[in-house]
Design a protein around this motif. Sequence first.
Motif, short mmCIF file in Angstrom:
data_model
loop_
_atom_site.label_atom_id
_atom_site.label_comp_id
_atom_site.label_asym_id
_atom_site.label_seq_id
_atom_site.Cartn_x
_atom_site.Cartn_y
_atom_site.Cartn_z
N GLN A 116 65.49 -57.07 1.31
CA GLN A 116 64.73 -57.58 0.88
C GLN A 116 65.20 -57.95 2.38
O GLN A 116 63.74 -58.57 3.06
CB GLN A 116 64.91 -58.89 -0.51
N LEU A 117 65.70 -58.69 2.94
CA LEU A 117 66.41 -59.73 3.76
C LEU A 117 65.55 -58.73 4.89
O LEU A 117 65.78 -59.32 6.23
CB LEU A 117 68.05 -59.97 3.54
N HIS A 118 66.32 -57.53 5.50
CA HIS A 118 66.18 -57.19 6.52
C HIS A 118 64.61 -56.87 6.32
O HIS A 118 64.00 -56.28 7.93
CB HIS A 118 66.54 -55.49 6.17
N LEU A 119 63.51 -56.30 5.13
CA LEU A 119 62.02 -56.20 5.70
C LEU A 119 61.83 -57.71 6.27
O LEU A 119 60.26 -57.24 6.76
CB LEU A 119 61.76 -55.71 4.30
N GLU A 120 61.58 -58.88 5.75
CA GLU A 120 61.41 -59.79 5.75
C GLU A 120 61.56 -59.80 7.32
O GLU A 120 60.45 -60.42 7.65
CB GLU A 120 62.29 -60.65 4.95
N SER A 121 62.89 -59.55 7.91
CA SER A 121 62.90 -59.79 8.98
C SER A 121 61.66 -58.82 10.27
O SER A 121 61.36 -59.32 11.45
CB SER A 121 64.38 -59.62 9.68
N LEU A 122 61.54 -57.61 9.56
CA LEU A 122 60.96 -57.01 10.03
C LEU A 122 59.60 -56.50 10.21
O LEU A 122 58.82 -55.97 11.20
CB LEU A 122 61.57 -55.33 9.59
N SER A 123 59.49 -57.72 9.52
CA SER A 123 57.55 -58.17 8.78
C SER A 123 56.98 -58.60 10.15
O SER A 123 56.14 -58.29 10.53
CB SER A 123 57.30 -58.39 7.74
#
Length: 1488
Positions: free
Chosen positions: A655-662
């Motif tokens: 979740q944290l990775h995807l938030e930063s990648l969004s």
Amino acid sequence: MASSFDSFHLALQELQTDLDEFVEEEEEERASELPRLSSNIDVLSRDWRFLRMLWESILGQRDSGDKQLVQLRLQHQEDLEQEGGESESKSHALALRIEAAVEEILRDLVRLSEIKKREKGNKNSESELLQLVVDCQIKTDQFITEIREAVDQHISGCSFQVHPPPPVDVYFWTSFVDSVMLNLWSVHSTLHLFDDDEVGQVSLVIDEKQVFASFKELELIRDYVLETIRGHRDVTLIISNAFPTRIASLLVHVANQACSCWFSCKTDRIQSAKIKLTELVKGLQNEIDPTNPKFMELHLNFLRDLYSIHGGTFRVDSFCDYLHTWRANIFLEQELSSLLVDFFNTKLEEEEEEEPGTNVKGFFAEIIAVLVEAFSLWELLRKQDETEPPPCSQLLIKICLLKAELFLKGILLNSNSNSTFSYMLFDNSYIQKLKDILENLRMYSNDIPTEKIEYGKKSLELIEELAKEVAFLCQSFEGKKITESTVKNSLFELLLKIVLSKAESVLMELLSSKSGNTSFLAHGKEQIGLLLEQLNFITLVLPNQQMKDRDDVEMIFVQAEAFARGVTHFCRSFASKKITNDMINQMILSSSQLLQKVKHIKPKLKEIANQIPLSNFPETYRWGFIDFLVRNIQDLLKHDPDSIAPVKTHIEEIQLHLESLSSFLLKISELDIQQSKVKDLGNHIAELAYKLEYVIDSIEIDAHWQHFFWFYDLLEELRLVAKQASLIHVFTEGAKVQNSTDISQNMVSRGTRPEIDEILVDLRDEEEVIVNRLIRGSTKRDVVSIVGMPGMGKTTLARKVYNNPNVTHYFHCRAWCTVSQVYDKREILLEILRDVHGLSAENHHMSEEDLESKLRQCLLRNKYLIVMDDVWDIGAWSDLTHSLPDDCNKSRILVTSRRRDLALEIEPNSDPHSIRPFTVAESWILLEQKVFQGDGCPEELLLVGKEIAQKCKGLPLSVVAISGLLRRTEKRKDWWKKIAESLSSEIFKDPEARCMEILELSYRHLPGNLKACFLYLGVFLEDKDIPVHKLIQFWLAEGFIQVTESKSLEDIAENYLMDLINRSLVIISKRRYNGKVKACRLHDLIRDFCQSKAKEEKFLQLVTRSDEPYASFPISDYGFEFYYDHNIDPVMYDAYRLSIFLQRNHFVESRPFGLGTRSLVFFAFTDSEPRCPYDISFICHNFKFLRVLDFECINMGISFPDEIGLLVRLRYLAVCGYLRSVPESIANLRNLETLIVKGLHGKIVLPYTIWHLASLRHLHVNDHVAFNLDGKDPEGCFQLENLVSFSRPSLSCGGDMQRIIRRFPNLCKLRCIFYESRDSSHNCNQFPRLDVLTHLESLNIFYYGRTLSSSGFILPMNLKKLTISEFHLPWSNISAIGRLKNLQVLKLNSGAFEGQTWEMKEGEFQELKFLKLDSLNIVHWKAASDPLPKLQRLVLQNCKDLQEVPDDFAEIPELETIEVLWCGQSAEESAKEIEEANEDIKVLISRL
């Protein structure tokens, strides 16, 4: 020479004896000198004892009779290197000096003896004796000082070796150990003598307890070795073992260092001596401490060697006595003995190249750890001086687990020998061992401390599983149901489970024990986290049936076991150590080496697991999808199902990775970035996100080992991608496409409202031609056709003609139907009948033949106009022509088609009207008005604007499309020039191709979320109105709507739709009372483009009967009627979204399957009323991850499948059937936002669990719905706080109704049934209080029962729309409605009020814009002065007794239309009079 030393010590001993006797005889005053004399003799004795030891070590001999246990030989290191014999000669010279000194002192002692004999009885000889002893001591001290340097050199340059020459005297072991202990204690005593001297005034004090503890350990070792080797024939072989050798070497080292300490003491180096002795004692205690794993390893190797010599006759009792285990716990001694015997019997062979922590060495280390812990328990008991033994249940459980591992290893080691392998599997005595382990484990688990209960429970579950599985394997193998390979792999799996569980436990203990250390948290915690992750990976992946059945996976199990044991070894290596930087570095290195082992396993696992079976992922709105996925993950973590527990922490990381990648993807999607690497990375991120969605959902719903393997594989890939993205900076350059998050604000500020299919060019010439052909000519029924290519405006022209006043007045009734390329005859009949007569519930259940007859009957004797829009073939005309009577009254049929030849085929005697293309001037007029909304084009844009208009090739749709793009982008000359240049006139000369090019350009400039919203329109059928509420619910379910705090999701979605309309991509087909869009549609060309683009971007797959295998299916919807073998394989789909347009039976019998499909929308090809029931429960198994399931067109019969609860990802669910109830499993659909249940018969009961659907926003059930409270008080139920629309609950006017409606605090739209309460009391037959629904804006109520009491309506003041039916109240009660200040729409349907006269009052209905009276018995309608000041539309339907419409309505300033449908002639005439009085009011009349 040894005799000289013996004589020396004998002389001192005799002297001391005589002194003792002399002291007893003397008076007290004469005995003052004697203690000093005795003390000096004692010191002199100890000094020469050490000198003798030094002499013996130099010469390598010790007098002990003819037998020796060990030969202790001192070797100088220099002997082995450069000095050769020189070092040996120095040592020999030192020995000679010691010999000379002892002989000299011995002569003095002889003199003392002679004096004592000569002066016996002479009391004056005491002083002389004392002086002679002091002289001996002085000589000894001088000698020690002289040889100190030589002794230091001798000791610093030597090493010790132990040689056991036969014959051996085992009892000499005792004397050898005792002599070293005695010498050590002598040094200790000597140092304490100096503590009272002036030279001994130092701060360092030796801990006597430590010295005593060391002596006790030496005594234990002495007795243990003596007991062990006593009675054995081959003592030499035993003594050569590393353990006694190590002890002997250690004792020699202690003796040597004790000598060094003594010399330091004797040469005035007291402090140095004490430091040396302190270090010596500490070192000795550590070396021989059983809690030292290295020392315990020597023990275990010693025992194993003994067992290999003597086999079953060897007993380990003496070792357990040495550990004092019997004092800690009697069960502990038994279990340890049993463990050691099992271990020795299993005969695990160590390989030379094995690293620490590998399988055999790792197992060996675990046994050592257990032995160390066992002795620690005794130490704890001894130190605390407790009578009760400390708890040892956890240790006993560890031993049981080790025994279980040995049990499995014993079988596996013999698996290469078929006979032994089979024997062990079927040997009851061997299997009994496992049963005993389980029985003991249950007993120990009951006594485990509270904080370790979970550990005991987990261990017990492991062994219980082991026992069951072994029993099953034995039974299956004996019955030849499984192969030997399967048995072996299954045993490997069971072994691995135990090893992994233990490794995880010790890792968590290490993490817990070091959690307060800052340095550890900064570095070590990360390493432990990585190890835990890989342990979890192996735990989740390896235990699986697929692995059990393979012949090539043994090495995977072996490597996995090695990793797990390595982790255990890793934890024990650092568990008790203080955290330092060196330790952290070692920890990082060790963990890296361990992690490398896992990498060796993964390639083989990858080969077995294969790839993720999905690759057809959408390419549209990828940033939005990731944002949506993040929200889904947040919801999942909040719900926290047990199924995700093994990977929950990693899902949080994802979740944290995807938030930063969004945000990274957002920039890529909004900017025109040309860097291929950046785009490729963005695509890679999106694909990863789609795969993660599939894998995470699989783990939640139905996890298999492959899913966990893919999960960890994707996690590693995501970490790498996130790192790559963090190194890339995306900059804004040039013009920027409008951010989709700004759409709602822009739409609100714009405030425009596009017209339905609006054309702003004067086409009166075309319109007049068609109107004249309709109202003139022959009295016979005639067909007028409009033909032209797509996008030319055929439908727009037909719509203008249809609404032309001359046409509306000329024909008695009109109807519009859209035919399209694929049509349903029944649906067309209903569409025409709806406009001509209106539809009843009965009409929907009529057959096609009855509908044809009904339509023909309604059209007879009426001058009618029927528009057939978008006709593709003659079949549609043939299907309808029999329903269209020819009464020679100038009835007309208006047909639009792309095909001129078809128009001539329909009516050969009528020349089709070919619609002309726009001129350049007309194109520019339309473009200018569309873009600038009447404000006029700036001078600087005129030329380029007209160039763009000219390139549209006269196609109105192209003009409209390009104007939508120009309107939404910056109005700059350079930007418009780019658009003009992109429309190359050289490449595309075909107007239709030019239109598609323009649509491509418009699409390319849509924000990402609008692209998705637009493509989703391709789900719906061709040439059909798209209900906006359904479209928005689809958008919501798909996550296309970006959440904001200021607006509801539905309002934001409506703004998105308006944006698409303003871009001229969507056409408005119907509006609501307040001007909002009720229905929309796509132009045929735009729909073709939409579906083509959806296919290209893998957004949506459209399935029709022309697709395989359905093209070969027979046309029938009353059962599966193949004339050949119909046992076909399920039809497989890999599309992310499916829109299916088929016959119901074809779809059901094909058993479609979509592993990664998220949306499944079904439209029936024939028979619009789903009469034949089908079992669709297979959908719940074949499409596990659906978010959208629309089966409103399929009859499920009377049973709502309970399996629906499996589709936990559903957000939109629409079903249909003769349903009686909704299953309780509906509560599993925690994400459900829209639930539509189209009942085909009567009431449907909602379960009590419906209250758990916290996300539900729209709940619609037909015909009506009741609540099953299951005997529970509804006050205790949850509220559906997110529910905004609800239909059709059936509620009693008394009872629980008031409490139920409070469960919907935010309801905005309610369509319901009120029925008379069974309670006969007066208060229960009143209109319920609805004012608690403070957000309610739309209310539709149907009442069933006796007339309510006259208490009147109690309605929310925010109400804007109200529909009531069957209340049969007097007209006086309508005043309560009239006082609603926000009411804009009022529909009074069948029996809403009763009475012949409605007399309106002043000040009522001040905001009303729409009023409909339907099927009322009203006769007289009296208006107040200034009635209905804001009324815009009035509909009177089936009010046959109504005499007239109040003539004051002619004065209403905003009134636009009055529709009089199937009313009396008097009412029609009064309406016409109003039209004549006010030309701005349009009157529409329909007669039966």
